[in-house]
Design a protein around this motif. Structure first.
Motif, PDB file in Angstrom:
ATOM      1  N   ILE A  30       0.870  -1.183   0.000  1.00 24.95           N
ATOM      2  CA  ILE A  30       0.000   0.000   0.000  1.00 24.95           C
ATOM      3  C   ILE A  30       0.900   1.225   0.000  1.00 24.95           C
ATOM      4  CG2 ILE A  30      -1.729   1.338   1.271  1.00 24.95           C
ATOM      5  CD1 ILE A  30      -2.645  -1.219   2.611  1.00 24.95           C
ATOM      6  N   THR A  31       0.546   2.227  -0.773  1.00 23.30           N
ATOM      7  CA  THR A  31       1.275   3.490  -0.733  1.00 23.30           C
ATOM      8  C   THR A  31       0.286   4.643  -0.765  1.00 23.30           C
ATOM      9  OG1 THR A  31       3.009   4.813  -1.790  1.00 23.30           O
ATOM     10  CG2 THR A  31       1.558   3.592  -3.255  1.00 23.30           C
ATOM     11  N   CYS A  49      -2.736  -2.852  -9.905  1.00 20.52           N
ATOM     12  CA  CYS A  49      -3.041  -2.260  -8.608  1.00 20.52           C
ATOM     13  C   CYS A  49      -4.414  -1.632  -8.658  1.00 20.52           C
ATOM     14  CB  CYS A  49      -1.982  -1.217  -8.218  1.00 20.52           C
ATOM     15  SG  CYS A  49      -2.142   0.379  -9.062  1.00 20.52           S
ATOM     16  N   ARG A  50      -4.870  -1.205  -7.507  1.00 19.89           N
ATOM     17  CA  ARG A  50      -6.134  -0.475  -7.376  1.00 19.89           C
ATOM     18  C   ARG A  50      -5.816   0.906  -6.842  1.00 19.89           C
ATOM     19  NH1 ARG A  50     -11.499  -3.402  -5.389  1.00 19.89           N
ATOM     20  NH2 ARG A  50     -11.299  -4.062  -7.558  1.00 19.89           N
ATOM     21  N   LEU A  51      -6.373   1.925  -7.478  1.00 24.07           N
ATOM     22  CA  LEU A  51      -5.997   3.303  -7.190  1.00 24.07           C
ATOM     23  C   LEU A  51      -7.208   4.102  -6.744  1.00 24.07           C
ATOM     24  CD1 LEU A  51      -3.681   5.453  -9.431  1.00 24.07           C
ATOM     25  CD2 LEU A  51      -5.904   6.352  -8.777  1.00 24.07           C
ATOM     26  N   TRP A  52      -7.033   4.867  -5.652  1.00 23.34           N
ATOM     27  CA  TRP A  52      -8.056   5.785  -5.142  1.00 23.34           C
ATOM     28  C   TRP A  52      -7.509   7.217  -5.165  1.00 23.34           C
ATOM     29  CZ3 TRP A  52      -7.282   0.982  -3.161  1.00 23.34           C
ATOM     30  CH2 TRP A  52      -8.400   0.173  -2.895  1.00 23.34           C
ATOM     31  N   ASP A  61      -9.038   0.246 -11.376  1.00 23.77           N
ATOM     32  CA  ASP A  61      -8.210  -0.954 -11.468  1.00 23.77           C
ATOM     33  C   ASP A  61      -7.192  -0.763 -12.584  1.00 23.77           C
ATOM     34  OD1 ASP A  61      -9.388  -2.520  -9.411  1.00 23.77           O
ATOM     35  OD2 ASP A  61     -11.107  -2.899 -10.718  1.00 23.77           O
ATOM     36  N   MET A  62      -5.918  -0.705 -12.194  1.00 24.11           N
ATOM     37  CA  MET A  62      -4.834  -0.456 -13.132  1.00 24.11           C
ATOM     38  C   MET A  62      -4.136  -1.770 -13.491  1.00 24.11           C
ATOM     39  SD  MET A  62      -4.318   3.014 -13.525  1.00 24.11           S
ATOM     40  CE  MET A  62      -2.551   3.325 -13.634  1.00 24.11           C
ATOM     41  N   ALA A  78      -2.786   3.823  -3.435  1.00 20.78           N
ATOM     42  CA  ALA A  78      -2.764   2.662  -4.321  1.00 20.78           C
ATOM     43  C   ALA A  78      -2.378   1.436  -3.509  1.00 20.78           C
ATOM     44  CB  ALA A  78      -1.773   2.870  -5.462  1.00 20.78           C
ATOM     45  N   GLU A  79      -2.927   0.307  -3.911  1.00 21.31           N
ATOM     46  CA  GLU A  79      -2.545  -0.942  -3.265  1.00 21.31           C
ATOM     47  C   GLU A  79      -2.557  -2.067  -4.293  1.00 21.31           C
ATOM     48  OE1 GLU A  79      -6.453  -2.956  -1.324  1.00 21.31           O
ATOM     49  OE2 GLU A  79      -5.711  -1.178  -0.247  1.00 21.31           O
TER      50      GLU A  79
END
Length: 312
Positions: A30-31, A49-52, A61-62, A78-79
């Motif tokens: 997670i960052t 990854c999944r980005l918020w 969803d990347m 992102a995680e």
């Protein structure tokens, strides 16, 4: 799209692309980071990854080759990764790209490049108008090969530690933004604004005239004739596409030219007013202050002082 006009806009708004972070990580991760620039780029080089971000109702969803462009956002999370262990949380360290990516195993690791775009205030406003809060360009889109080529060159420069790498990274990051805009134009219904106007076939001759001769006292009838439309139909179409009436667009274009002239040269205010089609220096100064928020000479002196302090 008329690429010369887009290039001119890039120059006027002082687009400066820069890589702001890069990392390779294995396992669950997670960052989080604050966004301090008008435009933030995230490139998924390898993995997924999944980005918020603020303003998003659902995450993005990347996948490998995808690019996310965040405009006017304040934070990013992102995680990604797989595995049974707890997720490792970290913040990429700006400027230490090779240490983060240089030893990556591109067959296993998730690899992400982060960039930001520096703009002058006019440029930030223009891109905020042209782009949505978050644009997602997928690797499956028609423009993906060009985007992928830019990303690959960035990775080469980041990991190669060759002479001139910092300069090359800046140039490739700027080209990446250009490819992102091209891809976005090709895949989405653009909101009204200058970018949509540049892509409109009926309006392109009109924009070419206004950009080529900004100081000419253009009348609505002349511009409508260039678009091969009636005066009323032209005015309605221009406002629907550009978001503003034709002469308002022309005035904004003149103000962008004025900012560049004041920033880069020593032209007299009266001469500049004449070049841009104003009947007097006072009329130009009034228009400039209304658009920019300060008088032309004050604007020039402020930029010169900030430039001196930055170079000292």
């Amino acid at each position: 799209m008329d690429d010369d006009q887009l290039s001119e806009v890039f120059d006027l708004v002082e687009v400066r692309g820069q890589l702001s972070g890069a990392f390779a990580v294995r396992g669950r991760w997670i960052t989080r980071s604050a966004i301090t620039s008008p435009v933030k780029l995230s490139v998924m080089v390898r993995g997924r990854c999944r980005l918020w971000a603020d303003g998003l109702d659902t995450p993005i969803d990347m996948e490998a080759g995808d690019v996310a462009v965040l405009t006017g956002r304040s934070w990013l999370r992102a995680e990604g990764g797989t595995g049974d262990g707890p997720a490792v949380e970290f913040a990429p360290e700006p400027g230490r790209y090779a240490l983060s990516v240089g030893g990556a195993d591109f067959a296993v690791d998730d690899v992400i490049l982060g960039g930001h775009v520096g703009l002058n205030p006019a440029g930030a406003a223009l891109l905020a108008q042209a782009l949505p809060p978050v644009a997602h360009i997928r690797a499956s889109d028609a423009a993906a090969p060009a985007l992928r080529a830019c990303a690959d060159r960035l990775v080469e420069e980041v990991t190669g530690e060759r002479l001139g790498a910092a300069f090359a990274v800046r140039q490739h990051a700027q080209l990446l933004l250009l490819e992102v805009l091209r891809a976005y134009v090709g895949q989405a219904e653009l909101p009204p604004g200058w970018l949509k106007a540049l892509t409109d076939e009926r309006l392109r001759p009109v924009l070419t005239l206004m950009h080529r001769e900004p100081g000419r006292p253009w009348r609505l009838e002349e511009l409508a004739r260039a678009a091969a439309m009636s005066r009323t139909s032209f005015a309605v179409r221009f406002r629907a596409v550009a978001g503003v009436p034709p002469l308002t667009y022309l005035n904004s274009w003149r103000m962008l030219l004025a900012r560049r002239a004041l920033r880069d040269g020593d032209v007299r205010i009266g001469a500049l007013a004449g070049q841009l089609g104003y009947t007097s220096e006072s009329a130009f100064s009034t228009a400039f202050k209304r658009e920019v928020g300060e008088a032309p000479l004050r604007y020039r002196h402020r930029l010169r002082r900030s430039g001196m302090s930055a170079s000292s």
